[in-house]
Design a protein around this motif. Structure first.
Motif, PDB file in Angstrom:
ATOM      1  N   ASP A  42       0.791  -1.367   0.005  1.00 60.01           N
ATOM      2  CA  ASP A  42      -0.161  -0.060  -0.061  1.00 60.01           C
ATOM      3  C   ASP A  42       0.900   1.250   0.093  1.00 60.01           C
ATOM      4  OD1 ASP A  42       0.770   0.149   2.569  1.00 60.01           O
ATOM      5  OD2 ASP A  42      -0.983  -0.162   3.414  1.00 60.01           O
ATOM      6  N   VAL A  43       0.440   2.393  -0.080  1.00 61.13           N
ATOM      7  CA  VAL A  43       1.068   3.702   0.040  1.00 61.13           C
ATOM      8  C   VAL A  43       1.874   3.676   1.260  1.00 61.13           C
ATOM      9  CG1 VAL A  43      -0.930   4.996   1.240  1.00 61.13           C
ATOM     10  CG2 VAL A  43       0.833   6.087  -0.601  1.00 61.13           C
ATOM     11  N   ASN A  67       5.894   4.349   1.355  1.00 62.95           N
ATOM     12  CA  ASN A  67       6.305   5.920   2.133  1.00 62.95           C
ATOM     13  C   ASN A  67       7.507   5.441   3.232  1.00 62.95           C
ATOM     14  OD1 ASN A  67       4.359   7.300   1.061  1.00 62.95           O
ATOM     15  ND2 ASN A  67       3.088   7.419   2.654  1.00 62.95           N
ATOM     16  N   ARG A 125       4.789   5.476  -8.671  1.00 66.50           N
ATOM     17  CA  ARG A 125       3.831   5.917  -9.563  1.00 66.50           C
ATOM     18  C   ARG A 125       3.599   5.089 -10.581  1.00 66.50           C
ATOM     19  NH1 ARG A 125       0.457   7.695  -9.373  1.00 66.50           N
ATOM     20  NH2 ARG A 125       0.268   9.390 -10.761  1.00 66.50           N
ATOM     21  N   VAL A 169      -1.426   5.670  -5.644  1.00 70.17           N
ATOM     22  CA  VAL A 169      -1.555   6.987  -5.558  1.00 70.17           C
ATOM     23  C   VAL A 169      -0.979   7.554  -4.446  1.00 70.17           C
ATOM     24  CG1 VAL A 169      -3.309   8.764  -5.446  1.00 70.17           C
ATOM     25  CG2 VAL A 169      -3.831   6.654  -6.897  1.00 70.17           C
ATOM     26  N   PRO A 170      -0.060   8.565  -4.606  1.00 69.59           N
ATOM     27  CA  PRO A 170       0.809   9.083  -3.472  1.00 69.59           C
ATOM     28  C   PRO A 170      -0.067   9.884  -2.689  1.00 69.59           C
ATOM     29  CG  PRO A 170       1.593   9.740  -5.516  1.00 69.59           C
ATOM     30  CD  PRO A 170       0.537   9.181  -5.988  1.00 69.59           C
ATOM     31  N   ASP A 171       0.292   9.953  -1.134  1.00 70.73           N
ATOM     32  CA  ASP A 171      -0.485  10.754  -0.202  1.00 70.73           C
ATOM     33  C   ASP A 171       0.296  11.847   0.261  1.00 70.73           C
ATOM     34  OD1 ASP A 171       1.344   9.672   1.370  1.00 70.73           O
ATOM     35  OD2 ASP A 171      -0.242   8.433   2.542  1.00 70.73           O
ATOM     36  N   GLU A 172       0.056  12.639   1.176  1.00 66.67           N
ATOM     37  CA  GLU A 172       0.804  13.723   1.534  1.00 66.67           C
ATOM     38  C   GLU A 172       2.283  13.509   2.094  1.00 66.67           C
ATOM     39  OE1 GLU A 172      -0.266  15.085   5.806  1.00 66.67           O
ATOM     40  OE2 GLU A 172      -2.057  15.390   4.753  1.00 66.67           O
ATOM     41  N   SER A 185       4.001  10.956   0.890  1.00 67.29           N
ATOM     42  CA  SER A 185       4.787  10.467  -0.121  1.00 67.29           C
ATOM     43  C   SER A 185       5.202  11.662  -1.022  1.00 67.29           C
ATOM     44  CB  SER A 185       3.993   9.709  -1.195  1.00 67.29           C
ATOM     45  OG  SER A 185       3.027   8.853  -0.726  1.00 67.29           O
ATOM     46  N   ALA A 188      -2.816  15.481  -8.470  1.00 62.67           N
ATOM     47  CA  ALA A 188      -3.393  15.036  -7.469  1.00 62.67           C
ATOM     48  C   ALA A 188      -4.341  15.829  -6.713  1.00 62.67           C
ATOM     49  CB  ALA A 188      -2.608  14.142  -6.611  1.00 62.67           C
ATOM     50  N   PHE A 236      -3.294  18.198  -4.522  1.00 66.08           N
ATOM     51  CA  PHE A 236      -2.676  18.322  -3.199  1.00 66.08           C
ATOM     52  C   PHE A 236      -2.098  19.620  -2.886  1.00 66.08           C
ATOM     53  CE2 PHE A 236      -3.073  13.689  -2.778  1.00 66.08           C
ATOM     54  CZ  PHE A 236      -3.106  13.464  -1.276  1.00 66.08           C
ATOM     55  N   ASN A 253      -2.751  21.220   0.371  1.00 66.24           N
ATOM     56  CA  ASN A 253      -2.534  20.596   1.447  1.00 66.24           C
ATOM     57  C   ASN A 253      -1.500  21.436   2.300  1.00 66.24           C
ATOM     58  OD1 ASN A 253      -0.402  18.473   3.024  1.00 66.24           O
ATOM     59  ND2 ASN A 253      -2.557  17.445   2.981  1.00 66.24           N
TER      60      ASN A 253
END
Length: 564
Positions: free
Chosen positions: A267-268, A272, A295, A300-303, A305, A332, A334, A337
């Motif tokens: 998972d992401v 990370n 990628r 899908v990257p999060d904050e 990442s 994305a 972000f 953010n």
């Protein structure tokens, strides 16, 4: 029918409609329906309405209603309201008796306050009610003490429990880990593994003890890894993420990559954790490569990442890579953010693109927090634009945003490098006087550096002597640098001797003193300092630079002939 309507209501409008129906049909006095209506309002985040419903007819409430509302208030971060409700229940005229569910519900609220006093009062109440040894209450008690930082009380509750379950063990292990008593966390895991044949340790146990091992218990962590394989938990993503984190923080990246490569599902968080470990070990290029591999893998990257990738780009001063990550951030969605915006500002600033850093800040100005403000202030401070730093800091204060520890370090450093002595003292005094913040050694070091740059060495030394905290290497180092700039050899020699005692392995202090001797024509003393470096096996790292050619970073040092 009534139960179905109540259980399915999910919106404010539906909740108020059902409330009106129950009121007009005089059914709200039914304790079950009363409790269900409160549950509806709390699920819709309408806590004021829930409390009004509760107060309107609490004479018809049973202990389930009280416990339900306390639970919802605790889960939704309203701890004082939850505690106040328990106080009202205990002193109520309805002779309702709190049960083990009630106390288990209010103890997490006590932990949220951060003060152990509330939890101790509930502990006394549990003892009076004879519920202290209940496994649910005791587990909640030891968890509360652990979250308030009182691990001695947490361990005492645990030791006095006649019956323990997996939650009890997990709470204690997690508590020791969070309070940085890693040796005790590992010891408790060992005891649990040896004593509890009735149940197997779970994901929380493994994850917590692996976090403790990351502080230096590599051999124990390998043993935990072996236990994970034996009990068939090696396929769990959560456990593998913890293993990667542990190996990465212990510097064993080959092991971390092997765990990563064996994972069938990632998972992401998996990506990370691996990237963060690489960044913390100064392997920035590899961190960036894994970001782009993530990628390509369709994750899908999060904050976290994006922030990690930007941090790697910033440390390499790789504007090209950072701008590419920025494009992914825009795609994305972000950009708004706060964490990502702060990382973008820092990346562009470290790459020398102050205009781009300021543009990111302006785009996100309306929703940024103190971290983003600090990032842009640090950006201008690093580029020597003290006047803009002061303007931004004053604007931040006008907007009602409280500065933090790092903000003040940046502001005082800007005052130091730009000779703004009067403003520097004003801001230094405002830390405690206006914001109730005790200055740290970094702030004192900035003030010493500021006085030293102005040639006021005696004032700088007196300032150190008056410090309410013991000066550390940053403070003495600032004074030593000032002595070199002012060519005060006698004071410099005294300060250098202090630094040799505090940090004998820092080559910078030896080099500064040797250079000061050389400037005064005392070459023999300078040679003596360099001989002392050899005796103490202290070696100055060779400075280096790098250049990007065709997306490849080439590092070179002075007199380096390897490229040609």
């Amino acid at each position: 029918m009534r139960t179905t309507l109540v259980s399915r209501a999910i919106s404010q409008r539906q909740a108020t409609q059902i409330h009106a129906y129950l009121t007009t049909t005089n059914q709200l006095q039914n304790p079950f329906l009363h409790t269900q209506l409160i549950n509806i309002y709390t699920r819709c985040d309408l806590f004021s309405q829930a409390i009004l419903v509760f107060k309107s007819i609490n004479e018809h409430s049973n202990i389930i209603t009280w416990t339900s509302l306390i639970t919802h208030l605790s889960h939704n971060h309203q701890p004082l309201h939850a505690i106040q409700l328990l106080i009202q229940l205990f002193g109520s005229k309805f002779s309702l008796r709190p049960n083990h569910f009630t106390l288990s519900a209010v103890l997490p609220a006590c932990a949220q306050t951060g003060s152990v006093a509330h939890g101790e009062q509930v502990h006394v109440l549990a003892r009076k009610l004879g519920l202290e040894c209940d496994v649910f209450v005791a587990s909640a008690l030891l968890d509360m003490y652990a979250k308030c930082g009182d691990m001695d009380s947490s361990r005492k509750v645990f030791d006095e429990m006649p019956l323990r379950n997996l939650v009890s063990w997990n709470s204690l292990i997690v508590g020791f880990t969070r309070n940085r008593r890693c040796d005790m966390a590992m010891e408790m895991f060992k005891e649990m593994h040896a004593e509890c044949s009735s149940f197997c340790f779970g994901e929380v146990s493994v994850s917590s003890v692996l976090s403790a091992c990351a502080g230096g218990g590599l051999s124990f962590g390998r043993g935990v890894h072996g236990s994970v394989v034996k009990v068939g938990m090696e396929s769990l993503v959560y456990v593998n993420n913890s293993l990667i984190d542990m190996y990465g923080k212990c510097g064993c990246f080959q092991d971390a990559v092997e765990v990563f490569d064996r994972m069938r599902e990632r998972d992401v968080v998996t990506w990370n954790v691996l990237m963060m470990g690489l960044v913390h070990s100064d392997r920035m290029e590899e961190a960036c490569k894994y970001f782009w591999a993530m990628r390509r893998d369709g994750i899908v990257p999060d904050e976290a990442s994006f922030s990690t990738a930007l941090h790697a780009c910033a440390n390499m001063a790789a504007w090209c890579h950072g701008a590419a990550v920025h494009s992914q951030i825009i795609k994305a969605g972000f950009e708004s953010n706060q964490c990502v915006a702060s990382s973008l500002i820092t990346m562009y600033a470290k790459c020398g693109c102050l205009i781009d850093a300021h543009r990111v800040f302006e785009v996100s100005r309306e929703y940024v927090n103190v971290v983003s403000w600090t990032a842009i202030i640090a950006a201008f401070q690093q580029h020597g634009q003290g006047d803009i730093v002061i303007r931004l800091f004053d604007e931040m204060l006008e907007r009602g945003i409280e500065p933090d520890y790092i903000t003040y370090v940046c502001v005082l450093s800007a005052c130091s490098h730009n000779g703004l002595i009067e403003q520097g003292f004003k801001y230094f005094d405002s830390m405690s006087r206006v914001h109730g913040m005790a200055p740290g050694n970094e702030h004192y070091a900035c003030m010493v550096d500021m006085l030293g740059r102005a040639g006021r060495l005696d004032e700088a030394k007196q300032f150190i002597d008056r410090m309410p905290v013991k000066p550390d290497v940053s403070v003495w180092g600032a004074l030593l640098g000032a002595c070199r700039n002012c060519r005060d050899l006698e004071m410099g020699r005294e300060v250098a001797q202090r630094l040799f005692e505090i940090e004998p392995d820092n080559p910078g202090n030896y080099v500064l003193l040797a250079n000061m001797y050389a400037l005064h024509g005392r070459s023999e003393e300078a040679k003596g300092v360099r001989r002392l470096m050899k005796i103490n096996r202290v070696r100055k790292e060779t400075g280096c630079s790098w250049i990007d050619i065709k997306n490849k970073s080439i590092v070179f040092t002075a007199h380096d002939q390897s490229i040609t």
